[in-house]
Design a protein around this motif. Structure first.
Motif, PDB file in Angstrom:
ATOM      1  N   ALA A  80       8.932 -12.836   7.345  1.00  0.00           N
ATOM      2  CA  ALA A  80      10.324 -12.429   7.160  1.00  0.00           C
ATOM      3  C   ALA A  80      10.456 -11.274   6.174  1.00  0.00           C
ATOM      4  CB  ALA A  80      11.149 -13.620   6.654  1.00  0.00           C
ATOM      5  N   LEU A  81       9.389 -10.975   5.428  1.00  0.00           N
ATOM      6  CA  LEU A  81       9.385  -9.888   4.449  1.00  0.00           C
ATOM      7  C   LEU A  81      10.512 -10.049   3.434  1.00  0.00           C
ATOM      8  CD1 LEU A  81       8.591  -6.958   6.899  1.00  0.00           C
ATOM      9  CD2 LEU A  81       7.031  -7.983   5.245  1.00  0.00           C
ATOM     10  N   LEU A  82      10.599 -11.250   2.878  1.00  0.00           N
ATOM     11  CA  LEU A  82      11.626 -11.517   1.884  1.00  0.00           C
ATOM     12  C   LEU A  82      11.158 -12.588   0.903  1.00  0.00           C
ATOM     13  CD1 LEU A  82      12.876 -14.438   2.883  1.00  0.00           C
ATOM     14  CD2 LEU A  82      14.265 -13.015   4.367  1.00  0.00           C
ATOM     15  N   HIS A  83      11.910 -12.696  -0.209  1.00  0.00           N
ATOM     16  CA  HIS A  83      11.606 -13.631  -1.287  1.00  0.00           C
ATOM     17  C   HIS A  83      12.702 -14.699  -1.329  1.00  0.00           C
ATOM     18  CE1 HIS A  83       8.656 -10.716  -2.901  1.00  0.00           C
ATOM     19  NE2 HIS A  83       9.541  -9.811  -2.531  1.00  0.00           N
ATOM     20  N   PRO A  84      12.464 -15.878  -0.767  1.00  0.00           N
ATOM     21  CA  PRO A  84      13.528 -16.892  -0.731  1.00  0.00           C
ATOM     22  C   PRO A  84      13.834 -17.532  -2.080  1.00  0.00           C
ATOM     23  CG  PRO A  84      11.524 -17.735   0.285  1.00  0.00           C
ATOM     24  CD  PRO A  84      11.268 -16.292  -0.012  1.00  0.00           C
ATOM     25  N   GLY A  85      12.814 -17.722  -2.924  1.00  0.00           N
ATOM     26  CA  GLY A  85      12.994 -18.487  -4.150  1.00  0.00           C
ATOM     27  C   GLY A  85      14.101 -18.013  -5.063  1.00  0.00           C
ATOM     28  N   PRO A  86      14.144 -16.723  -5.442  1.00  0.00           N
ATOM     29  CA  PRO A  86      15.162 -16.273  -6.385  1.00  0.00           C
ATOM     30  C   PRO A  86      16.593 -16.530  -5.939  1.00  0.00           C
ATOM     31  CG  PRO A  86      13.481 -14.593  -6.096  1.00  0.00           C
ATOM     32  CD  PRO A  86      13.219 -15.644  -5.061  1.00  0.00           C
ATOM     33  N   VAL A  87      16.816 -16.523  -4.636  1.00  0.00           N
ATOM     34  CA  VAL A  87      18.162 -16.746  -4.111  1.00  0.00           C
ATOM     35  C   VAL A  87      18.429 -18.233  -3.887  1.00  0.00           C
ATOM     36  CG1 VAL A  87      19.744 -16.281  -2.204  1.00  0.00           C
ATOM     37  CG2 VAL A  87      18.214 -14.471  -3.037  1.00  0.00           C
ATOM     38  N   GLU A 275     -17.972   5.973  -9.043  1.00  0.00           N
ATOM     39  CA  GLU A 275     -17.705   7.334  -8.576  1.00  0.00           C
ATOM     40  C   GLU A 275     -16.490   7.402  -7.661  1.00  0.00           C
ATOM     41  OE1 GLU A 275     -21.162   9.062  -6.861  1.00  0.00           O
ATOM     42  OE2 GLU A 275     -22.368   8.858  -8.689  1.00  0.00           O
ATOM     43  N   SER A 276     -16.326   6.389  -6.809  1.00  0.00           N
ATOM     44  CA  SER A 276     -15.172   6.418  -5.908  1.00  0.00           C
ATOM     45  C   SER A 276     -14.762   4.999  -5.524  1.00  0.00           C
ATOM     46  CB  SER A 276     -15.486   7.215  -4.637  1.00  0.00           C
ATOM     47  OG  SER A 276     -16.412   6.516  -3.828  1.00  0.00           O
ATOM     48  N   VAL A 277     -13.462   4.838  -5.295  1.00  0.00           N
ATOM     49  CA  VAL A 277     -12.910   3.575  -4.814  1.00  0.00           C
ATOM     50  C   VAL A 277     -11.983   3.910  -3.653  1.00  0.00           C
ATOM     51  CG1 VAL A 277     -11.542   1.531  -5.371  1.00  0.00           C
ATOM     52  CG2 VAL A 277     -12.976   2.587  -7.138  1.00  0.00           C
ATOM     53  N   VAL A 278     -12.160   3.211  -2.544  1.00  0.00           N
ATOM     54  CA  VAL A 278     -11.300   3.403  -1.379  1.00  0.00           C
ATOM     55  C   VAL A 278     -10.617   2.082  -1.052  1.00  0.00           C
ATOM     56  CG1 VAL A 278     -11.193   4.008   1.081  1.00  0.00           C
ATOM     57  CG2 VAL A 278     -12.769   5.219  -0.443  1.00  0.00           C
ATOM     58  N   VAL A 279      -9.311   2.144  -0.850  1.00  0.00           N
ATOM     59  CA  VAL A 279      -8.531   0.969  -0.456  1.00  0.00           C
ATOM     60  C   VAL A 279      -7.961   1.239   0.925  1.00  0.00           C
ATOM     61  CG1 VAL A 279      -6.565  -0.521  -0.966  1.00  0.00           C
ATOM     62  CG2 VAL A 279      -7.924   0.453  -2.839  1.00  0.00           C
ATOM     63  N   GLU A 280      -8.287   0.389   1.887  1.00  0.00           N
ATOM     64  CA  GLU A 280      -7.727   0.486   3.231  1.00  0.00           C
ATOM     65  C   GLU A 280      -6.832  -0.716   3.472  1.00  0.00           C
ATOM     66  OE1 GLU A 280     -11.339   2.878   5.515  1.00  0.00           O
ATOM     67  OE2 GLU A 280     -11.145   0.699   5.791  1.00  0.00           O
ATOM     68  N   THR A 281      -5.633  -0.448   3.943  1.00  0.00           N
ATOM     69  CA  THR A 281      -4.695  -1.538   4.154  1.00  0.00           C
ATOM     70  C   THR A 281      -3.657  -1.117   5.194  1.00  0.00           C
ATOM     71  OG1 THR A 281      -3.247  -3.131   3.025  1.00  0.00           O
ATOM     72  CG2 THR A 281      -3.202  -0.854   2.214  1.00  0.00           C
ATOM     73  N   TYR A 282      -2.630  -1.930   5.397  1.00  0.00           N
ATOM     74  CA  TYR A 282      -1.634  -1.686   6.434  1.00  0.00           C
ATOM     75  C   TYR A 282      -0.572  -0.679   5.960  1.00  0.00           C
ATOM     76  CZ  TYR A 282       0.464  -5.340   3.568  1.00  0.00           C
ATOM     77  OH  TYR A 282       0.927  -6.072   2.494  1.00  0.00           O
ATOM     78  N   ARG A 283       0.167  -0.157   6.898  1.00  0.00           N
ATOM     79  CA  ARG A 283       1.076   0.954   6.629  1.00  0.00           C
ATOM     80  C   ARG A 283       2.109   0.635   5.553  1.00  0.00           C
ATOM     81  NH1 ARG A 283       6.141   2.546   8.098  1.00  0.00           N
ATOM     82  NH2 ARG A 283       6.518   4.803   8.219  1.00  0.00           N
ATOM     83  N   ASP A 284       2.784  -0.521   5.642  1.00  0.00           N
ATOM     84  CA  ASP A 284       3.851  -0.814   4.685  1.00  0.00           C
ATOM     85  C   ASP A 284       3.334  -0.908   3.250  1.00  0.00           C
ATOM     86  OD1 ASP A 284       6.133  -0.662   6.148  1.00  0.00           O
ATOM     87  OD2 ASP A 284       6.479  -2.824   6.311  1.00  0.00           O
ATOM     88  N   GLU A 346      -6.037  -1.239  12.383  1.00  0.00           N
ATOM     89  CA  GLU A 346      -6.190  -2.643  12.781  1.00  0.00           C
ATOM     90  C   GLU A 346      -5.401  -3.557  11.850  1.00  0.00           C
ATOM     91  OE1 GLU A 346     -10.251  -3.755  13.123  1.00  0.00           O
ATOM     92  OE2 GLU A 346     -10.679  -2.356  14.755  1.00  0.00           O
ATOM     93  N   LEU A 347      -5.420  -3.258  10.558  1.00  0.00           N
ATOM     94  CA  LEU A 347      -4.652  -4.074   9.613  1.00  0.00           C
ATOM     95  C   LEU A 347      -3.156  -3.872   9.820  1.00  0.00           C
ATOM     96  CD1 LEU A 347      -6.786  -3.646   6.370  1.00  0.00           C
ATOM     97  CD2 LEU A 347      -6.713  -5.598   7.932  1.00  0.00           C
ATOM     98  N   THR A 348      -2.757  -2.672  10.184  1.00  0.00           N
ATOM     99  CA  THR A 348      -1.352  -2.407  10.477  1.00  0.00           C
ATOM    100  C   THR A 348      -0.908  -3.188  11.706  1.00  0.00           C
ATOM    101  OG1 THR A 348      -1.454  -0.196   9.476  1.00  0.00           O
ATOM    102  CG2 THR A 348       0.325  -0.597  11.046  1.00  0.00           C
ATOM    103  N   ALA A 349      -1.798  -3.306  12.682  1.00  0.00           N
ATOM    104  CA  ALA A 349      -1.462  -4.011  13.917  1.00  0.00           C
ATOM    105  C   ALA A 349      -1.282  -5.507  13.704  1.00  0.00           C
ATOM    106  CB  ALA A 349      -2.545  -3.762  14.968  1.00  0.00           C
ATOM    107  N   THR A 350      -1.995  -6.094  12.751  1.00  0.00           N
ATOM    108  CA  THR A 350      -1.883  -7.542  12.505  1.00  0.00           C
ATOM    109  C   THR A 350      -0.811  -7.885  11.468  1.00  0.00           C
ATOM    110  OG1 THR A 350      -3.632  -7.454  10.823  1.00  0.00           O
ATOM    111  CG2 THR A 350      -4.291  -7.940  13.092  1.00  0.00           C
ATOM    112  N   TYR A 351      -0.248  -6.890  10.800  1.00  0.00           N
ATOM    113  CA  TYR A 351       0.831  -7.080   9.824  1.00  0.00           C
ATOM    114  C   TYR A 351       2.157  -7.278  10.579  1.00  0.00           C
ATOM    115  CZ  TYR A 351       4.383  -5.432   6.476  1.00  0.00           C
ATOM    116  OH  TYR A 351       5.501  -5.305   5.679  1.00  0.00           O
ATOM    117  N   PRO A 352       3.093  -8.159  10.149  1.00  0.00           N
ATOM    118  CA  PRO A 352       3.082  -8.910   8.893  1.00  0.00           C
ATOM    119  C   PRO A 352       2.481 -10.310   8.993  1.00  0.00           C
ATOM    120  CG  PRO A 352       5.226  -9.106   9.902  1.00  0.00           C
ATOM    121  CD  PRO A 352       4.413  -8.236  10.817  1.00  0.00           C
TER     122      PRO A 352
END
Length: 430
Positions: A80-87, A275-284, A346-352
């Motif tokens: 749902a891409l939301l935070h229920p607890g605070p509300v 020397e280097s760090v790469v982070v691969e993740t989904y679009r959002d 691929e990570l974008t395709a399986t998100y959320p």
């Protein structure tokens, strides 16, 4: 015969009784929110909210509703891409404080409120999330359900409460583009209060537009170009609270899988020689958290670069790792400069459905499919208890009574009186 509206049918769905497993889960989420909110009170937004006079459940809901999201450690439903607890927790406890109810009634109200908000959040679609803060827009419906449950409303009256609440739904993402803005907390405050006000109005016979979701000038038509209204009435009997994730780290949830991967890879890594760090993740995750040079606390919490640098350098992130001092730390800044973030298709395709990330440090690589705290990678009670203690002990709160109440909620060993719980919470907020 006229077909019942979505809200009328949803009210019927939510009228069934939650069971012991749901109540136990709700107790965990309530304890988690209490600690997040009590610790959030020490932040500037908490001080501003505390200045407002209060005289009833609506005012309590507004005040408490703004506190739980301040530290970015509140629970989240990833689909749902939301935070229920605070509300929902703020709304339920504020109403429970002013009514003579027991623990079971309070927890049942939370379970039902979570269900309503999550169902709607999963229905709104990605076009809605592009511009609207789902917690703010979908939170009022759950707050209204929680308030109605405590008031003992029949489904017809609950439907009107939800309709009135959704007439007030709001929250635009522009707030995240301005670091000084406290608008994100206003969204949760407003959602909690709108739900409570709506339940109280419905109690007195005030009617709402029960076709507010599907109507030609309703919520879906106005704000949700890719909505799936059927998701609101999904007949899966499982209560949605079981799908909600806990957040162990004080950063945007989109950064958590990368943090977990960095923690897994850091053993044997000397950050000074990386020397280097790469982070691969989904679009959002990149949309919200590609921020290589954060300047403020909130920007650091929404920075993949800062979050991964903290995890590699210091280990498990704490609140202090996202302070002004940490943002200005030269060692962290040098490490942030070495971190490249990029989208993985691929990570974008399986998100959320999955919040995944891959971190590569020189020739080492770790992939995390699900962040710690997700149902697929669940947090344990001892881990949640440690998080709650950390929040209540490091923010200078007068929290001994609240710590005891939270421990009882987590253990599920003896009932907690909602009125006494509210008193302990208020003491921790002073």
């Amino acid at each position: 015969m006229k077909r019942a509206s979505i809200l009328e049918r949803l009210a019927q769905l939510l009228s069934r009784p939650p069971g012991p497993e749901e109540r136990a889960r709700a107790a965990w989420h309530l304890a988690d929110w209490l600690a997040c909110a009590a610790a959030g009170r020490a932040e500037p937004v908490g001080s501003v909210l505390a200045m407002r006079p209060r005289s009833g459940a609506s005012d309590d809901a507004f005040y408490w509703g703004g506190l739980g999201n301040v530290l970015e450690m509140d629970d989240v439903d990833k689909r749902a891409l939301l935070h229920p607890g605070p509300v929902i927790c703020a709304a339920a406890l504020s109403m429970g404080k002013h009514k003579l109810i027991g623990q079971a009634e309070l927890l049942d109200a939370i379970v039902r409120g979570y269900d309503a908000t999550i169902r709607l959040g999963r229905a709104v679609g990605p076009q809605h999330y592009r511009f609207f803060h789902n917690t703010g827009t979908c939170g009022p419906i759950g707050a209204a359900v929680a308030g109605s449950a405590i008031l003992g409303h029949k489904p017809e009256r609950t439907a009107h409460a939800m309709a009135l609440a959704m007439s007030q739904a709001s929250g635009l993402w522009q707030t995240r583009h301005e670091p000084r803005s406290m608008g994100k907390q206003l969204h949760t405050s407003h959602a909690a209060r709108a739900g409570i006000d709506s339940a109280l109005l419905a109690e007195d016979g005030f009617k709402g537009p029960v076709t507010i979701l599907e109507g030609e000038q309703g919520f879906f038509a106005a704000t949700c170009g890719s909505a799936d209204p059927n998701a609101v009435l999904d007949d899966n009997p499982r209560w949605r609270i079981h799908d909600v994730s806990f957040k162990p780290w004080p950063a945007c949830r989109h950064a958590h899988a990368a943090i977990d991967a960095a923690l897994a890879i850091r053993e044997g890594v000397d950050p000074s020689t990386v020397e280097s760090v790469v982070v691969e993740t989904y679009r959002d995750a990149l949309v919200f958290c590609d921020r290589p040079e954060p300047k403020t606390v909130i920007e650091a919490k929404f920075s993949l670069q800062h979050a991964v640098a903290v995890a590699l350098l210091n280990g498990e992130p704490t609140l202090d790792d996202f302070s002004d001092k940490a943002v200005q730390d030269e060692t962290l800044a040098r490490l942030r400069e070495k971190i490249l973030v990029r989208q993985d298709e691929e990570l974008t395709a399986t998100y959320p459905n999955r919040f995944g990330a891959r971190v590569m440090v020189d020739d080492r690589e770790v992939f995390i499919a699900d962040a710690l705290g997700d149902p697929e990678n669940p947090i344990q009670r001892d881990q949640l208890h440690a998080k709650i203690r950390m929040l209540l002990e490091t923010r200078g709160t007068k929290s001994e009574a609240l710590k005891q109440q939270c421990s009882r909620l987590l253990r599920n060993s003896e009932p907690v009186d909602p009125e006494k719980l509210a008193v302990a919470f208020e003491e921790a907020l002073r």
